[in-house]
Design a protein around this motif. Sequence first.
Motif, PDB file in Angstrom:
ATOM      1  N   ASN A 183    -103.256 -34.121  58.558  1.00  0.00           N
ATOM      2  CA  ASN A 183    -103.562 -34.536  59.907  1.00  0.00           C
ATOM      3  C   ASN A 183    -102.149 -34.494  60.933  1.00  0.00           C
ATOM      4  O   ASN A 183    -101.986 -33.736  61.299  1.00  0.00           O
ATOM      5  N   ASP A 184    -100.807 -34.584  59.523  1.00  0.00           N
ATOM      6  CA  ASP A 184     -99.988 -34.882  60.019  1.00  0.00           C
ATOM      7  C   ASP A 184     -99.271 -32.673  60.519  1.00  0.00           C
ATOM      8  O   ASP A 184     -98.520 -32.153  61.125  1.00  0.00           O
ATOM      9  N   SER A 185    -100.154 -32.045  59.602  1.00  0.00           N
ATOM     10  CA  SER A 185     -99.440 -30.521  58.952  1.00  0.00           C
ATOM     11  C   SER A 185     -99.746 -30.280  60.890  1.00  0.00           C
ATOM     12  O   SER A 185     -98.645 -29.283  61.298  1.00  0.00           O
ATOM     13  N   SER A 186    -100.782 -30.975  61.717  1.00  0.00           N
ATOM     14  CA  SER A 186    -101.354 -29.715  62.738  1.00  0.00           C
ATOM     15  C   SER A 186    -100.196 -30.157  63.625  1.00  0.00           C
ATOM     16  O   SER A 186    -100.193 -29.128  64.740  1.00  0.00           O
ATOM     17  N   ILE A 199    -102.863 -24.583  52.146  1.00  0.00           N
ATOM     18  CA  ILE A 199    -102.661 -26.167  52.593  1.00  0.00           C
ATOM     19  C   ILE A 199    -103.234 -27.417  52.447  1.00  0.00           C
ATOM     20  O   ILE A 199    -101.928 -28.215  52.054  1.00  0.00           O
ATOM     21  N   ALA A 200    -103.952 -27.027  51.718  1.00  0.00           N
ATOM     22  CA  ALA A 200    -105.016 -28.486  51.002  1.00  0.00           C
ATOM     23  C   ALA A 200    -104.392 -28.267  49.350  1.00  0.00           C
ATOM     24  O   ALA A 200    -104.147 -29.800  49.040  1.00  0.00           O
ATOM     25  N   ILE A 201    -104.375 -26.836  49.171  1.00  0.00           N
ATOM     26  CA  ILE A 201    -103.310 -27.906  47.497  1.00  0.00           C
ATOM     27  C   ILE A 201    -102.224 -28.142  48.041  1.00  0.00           C
ATOM     28  O   ILE A 201    -101.866 -28.972  47.197  1.00  0.00           O
ATOM     29  N   GLY A 202    -101.751 -28.106  48.617  1.00  0.00           N
ATOM     30  CA  GLY A 202     -99.884 -28.540  49.121  1.00  0.00           C
ATOM     31  C   GLY A 202    -100.383 -30.308  49.279  1.00  0.00           C
ATOM     32  O   GLY A 202     -99.367 -30.880  49.173  1.00  0.00           O
ATOM     33  N   ALA A 203    -101.479 -30.332  50.038  1.00  0.00           N
ATOM     34  CA  ALA A 203    -102.055 -32.008  50.188  1.00  0.00           C
ATOM     35  C   ALA A 203    -101.806 -32.749  49.108  1.00  0.00           C
ATOM     36  O   ALA A 203    -102.040 -33.917  49.433  1.00  0.00           O
ATOM     37  N   ILE A 204    -102.802 -31.640  48.085  1.00  0.00           N
ATOM     38  CA  ILE A 204    -103.218 -32.821  47.303  1.00  0.00           C
ATOM     39  C   ILE A 204    -102.109 -32.528  45.929  1.00  0.00           C
ATOM     40  O   ILE A 204    -101.945 -34.235  45.589  1.00  0.00           O
ATOM     41  N   TYR A 205    -100.958 -31.840  46.262  1.00  0.00           N
ATOM     42  CA  TYR A 205     -99.960 -32.243  45.283  1.00  0.00           C
ATOM     43  C   TYR A 205     -98.878 -32.813  46.071  1.00  0.00           C
ATOM     44  O   TYR A 205     -98.152 -34.002  45.515  1.00  0.00           O
ATOM     45  N   PHE A 206     -98.681 -33.381  47.597  1.00  0.00           N
ATOM     46  CA  PHE A 206     -97.915 -34.267  48.181  1.00  0.00           C
ATOM     47  C   PHE A 206     -98.273 -35.188  47.965  1.00  0.00           C
ATOM     48  O   PHE A 206     -97.899 -36.785  47.586  1.00  0.00           O
ATOM     49  N   GLY A 240     -92.169 -28.850  51.547  1.00  0.00           N
ATOM     50  CA  GLY A 240     -90.714 -28.779  52.474  1.00  0.00           C
ATOM     51  C   GLY A 240     -91.174 -28.441  54.051  1.00  0.00           C
ATOM     52  O   GLY A 240     -90.117 -29.257  54.975  1.00  0.00           O
ATOM     53  N   ILE A 241     -92.098 -27.948  54.708  1.00  0.00           N
ATOM     54  CA  ILE A 241     -92.193 -27.364  55.930  1.00  0.00           C
ATOM     55  C   ILE A 241     -92.187 -28.937  56.528  1.00  0.00           C
ATOM     56  O   ILE A 241     -91.896 -29.046  57.511  1.00  0.00           O
ATOM     57  N   LEU A 242     -93.189 -29.782  56.351  1.00  0.00           N
ATOM     58  CA  LEU A 242     -93.850 -31.342  56.586  1.00  0.00           C
ATOM     59  C   LEU A 242     -92.198 -31.889  56.538  1.00  0.00           C
ATOM     60  O   LEU A 242     -91.931 -32.659  57.377  1.00  0.00           O
ATOM     61  N   ALA A 243     -92.038 -32.141  55.508  1.00  0.00           N
ATOM     62  CA  ALA A 243     -90.422 -32.712  55.459  1.00  0.00           C
ATOM     63  C   ALA A 243     -89.252 -32.704  56.546  1.00  0.00           C
ATOM     64  O   ALA A 243     -88.813 -33.086  57.237  1.00  0.00           O
ATOM     65  N   GLU A 244     -89.485 -31.154  56.832  1.00  0.00           N
ATOM     66  CA  GLU A 244     -88.134 -30.097  57.410  1.00  0.00           C
ATOM     67  C   GLU A 244     -88.616 -30.858  59.487  1.00  0.00           C
ATOM     68  O   GLU A 244     -88.038 -31.473  60.317  1.00  0.00           O
ATOM     69  N   PHE A 245     -89.905 -31.150  59.659  1.00  0.00           N
ATOM     70  CA  PHE A 245     -90.404 -31.348  60.587  1.00  0.00           C
ATOM     71  C   PHE A 245     -89.999 -32.846  61.177  1.00  0.00           C
ATOM     72  O   PHE A 245     -89.248 -33.011  61.337  1.00  0.00           O
ATOM     73  N   PRO A 257     -92.572 -40.563  56.793  1.00  0.00           N
ATOM     74  CA  PRO A 257     -93.477 -40.992  55.873  1.00  0.00           C
ATOM     75  C   PRO A 257     -93.303 -39.755  54.352  1.00  0.00           C
ATOM     76  O   PRO A 257     -93.077 -39.513  53.837  1.00  0.00           O
ATOM     77  N   TYR A 258     -92.274 -38.093  55.250  1.00  0.00           N
ATOM     78  CA  TYR A 258     -91.259 -37.326  54.228  1.00  0.00           C
ATOM     79  C   TYR A 258     -90.310 -37.636  53.608  1.00  0.00           C
ATOM     80  O   TYR A 258     -89.915 -36.726  53.579  1.00  0.00           O
ATOM     81  N   GLY A 259     -89.777 -39.126  54.114  1.00  0.00           N
ATOM     82  CA  GLY A 259     -87.988 -39.518  53.961  1.00  0.00           C
ATOM     83  C   GLY A 259     -87.692 -38.761  52.720  1.00  0.00           C
ATOM     84  O   GLY A 259     -86.752 -38.558  52.085  1.00  0.00           O
ATOM     85  N   GLU A 260     -88.167 -38.692  52.027  1.00  0.00           N
ATOM     86  CA  GLU A 260     -88.098 -38.558  50.524  1.00  0.00           C
ATOM     87  C   GLU A 260     -88.848 -37.990  49.560  1.00  0.00           C
ATOM     88  O   GLU A 260     -89.574 -37.616  48.511  1.00  0.00           O
ATOM     89  N   ALA A 261     -89.160 -36.946  50.412  1.00  0.00           N
ATOM     90  CA  ALA A 261     -90.315 -35.815  49.917  1.00  0.00           C
ATOM     91  C   ALA A 261     -89.885 -34.414  49.654  1.00  0.00           C
ATOM     92  O   ALA A 261     -90.864 -33.439  49.084  1.00  0.00           O
ATOM     93  N   ALA A 262     -88.518 -34.043  49.057  1.00  0.00           N
ATOM     94  CA  ALA A 262     -87.782 -33.288  48.954  1.00  0.00           C
ATOM     95  C   ALA A 262     -88.663 -32.489  47.627  1.00  0.00           C
ATOM     96  O   ALA A 262     -88.875 -33.536  46.648  1.00  0.00           O
ATOM     97  N   SER A 263     -89.033 -31.231  47.378  1.00  0.00           N
ATOM     98  CA  SER A 263     -89.815 -30.776  46.710  1.00  0.00           C
ATOM     99  C   SER A 263     -89.001 -29.626  45.632  1.00  0.00           C
ATOM    100  O   SER A 263     -88.450 -28.257  46.355  1.00  0.00           O
ATOM    101  N   SER A 264     -90.033 -29.553  44.581  1.00  0.00           N
ATOM    102  CA  SER A 264     -89.135 -28.438  43.508  1.00  0.00           C
ATOM    103  C   SER A 264     -90.096 -27.957  42.565  1.00  0.00           C
ATOM    104  O   SER A 264     -91.143 -28.671  42.471  1.00  0.00           O
ATOM    105  N   GLY A 265     -89.827 -27.047  42.332  1.00  0.00           N
ATOM    106  CA  GLY A 265     -91.076 -26.220  41.002  1.00  0.00           C
ATOM    107  C   GLY A 265     -91.269 -26.927  39.650  1.00  0.00           C
ATOM    108  O   GLY A 265     -92.092 -27.701  40.015  1.00  0.00           O
TER     109      GLY A 265
END
Length: 333
Positions: A183-186, A199-206, A240-245, A257-265
């Motif tokens: 929803n937020d990614s839209s 995008i769906a795989i990214g949603a599962i990861y998040f 990362g794109i949503l966190a930046e947004f 909601p993505y304030g602490e969503a910094a991601s890495s491998g």
Amino acid sequence: MAADESSQWLFTEDEVLSAPSIIDGLSPTEERCRRAKGVNFILQAGIMLKLPQLTLATAAVFFQRFYMRKSMVPEKMGVHHYNIAATALFLATKTEENCRKTKEIVIAVAKVAQKNASLIIDDQSKEYWRWRDSILLYEEVMLELLTFDVVLQSPYTILYDQLQKLRIEYIKPLRNVAWAFLNDSSLTTLCLLMPAKDIAIGAIYFAAKFLNDTIPDDENGNPWWELLGGEPDKIVRAVGILAEFWSDNPLKRTENPYGEAASSGDDLDRTRGRSEGASSMALSSPDAPSMNGVEPKNEQVSTPTKRKNENGEEEGLVEEPASKRQKSEDHSQ
């Protein structure tokens, strides 16, 4: 072939930063802000019309793609983002077969435009005819610029298929947070930067990251995302794109909601459940209900709430962000 599988609608970040509106003088920040406001307009009108989330997401994709072909700067022969938002919603109700009467859509978008849900609009008012004429005019323009490519591959449908493949579709908290991510990614240009599957795989990861949960490896000990055909770089990039947004906060929301969503491998790797069996969330939530056989395409928009910007002004009816929505659900259980 679904439009999301076509390279004509996938762009590099440099190409997105060279959109017609930016070429016409808008700063990337302002252009991104207007895109977000346009999609938010769609969401508010859609909630008023009680449309399914899939229809609203489809409208958002039409909107985002339109502005890769056309400027939103009126002084440069562009089209205002609210006009295109209304048209995208109108077109999406047709393509997703969730039709509403033209009059109902016109009244809804007019109320959202005036920021007054109690506004009296009828077919005798100038405001009604202004919006009706605009929608019908730009529908033809939109179809031409989209090259009549209006069959989308939805990340919502893919998400549920992926959850089933991972055998975690019954884990309600994870499923809900992943859905909220979509929803937020839209509101962002994510749909222009990667296919619906990624995008769906990214949603599962998040969702796994947000809930501090793990997802079991496959039977051969391979990471869960490999089973779905995911690539670590793309998965991390999506979050990362949503966190930046949300860091830029173009809609001036008071919550992030993505304030602490910094991601890495390495962060992605921590979502792996290397031991056999279900995820930790599944074990702690044995009574988590399933979708009861209902596919995501039939899921309705969640109950909206009033949200205010940093100036204390009401923005209208919108959904709660992922973090607050999840905390509310946990509190009610």
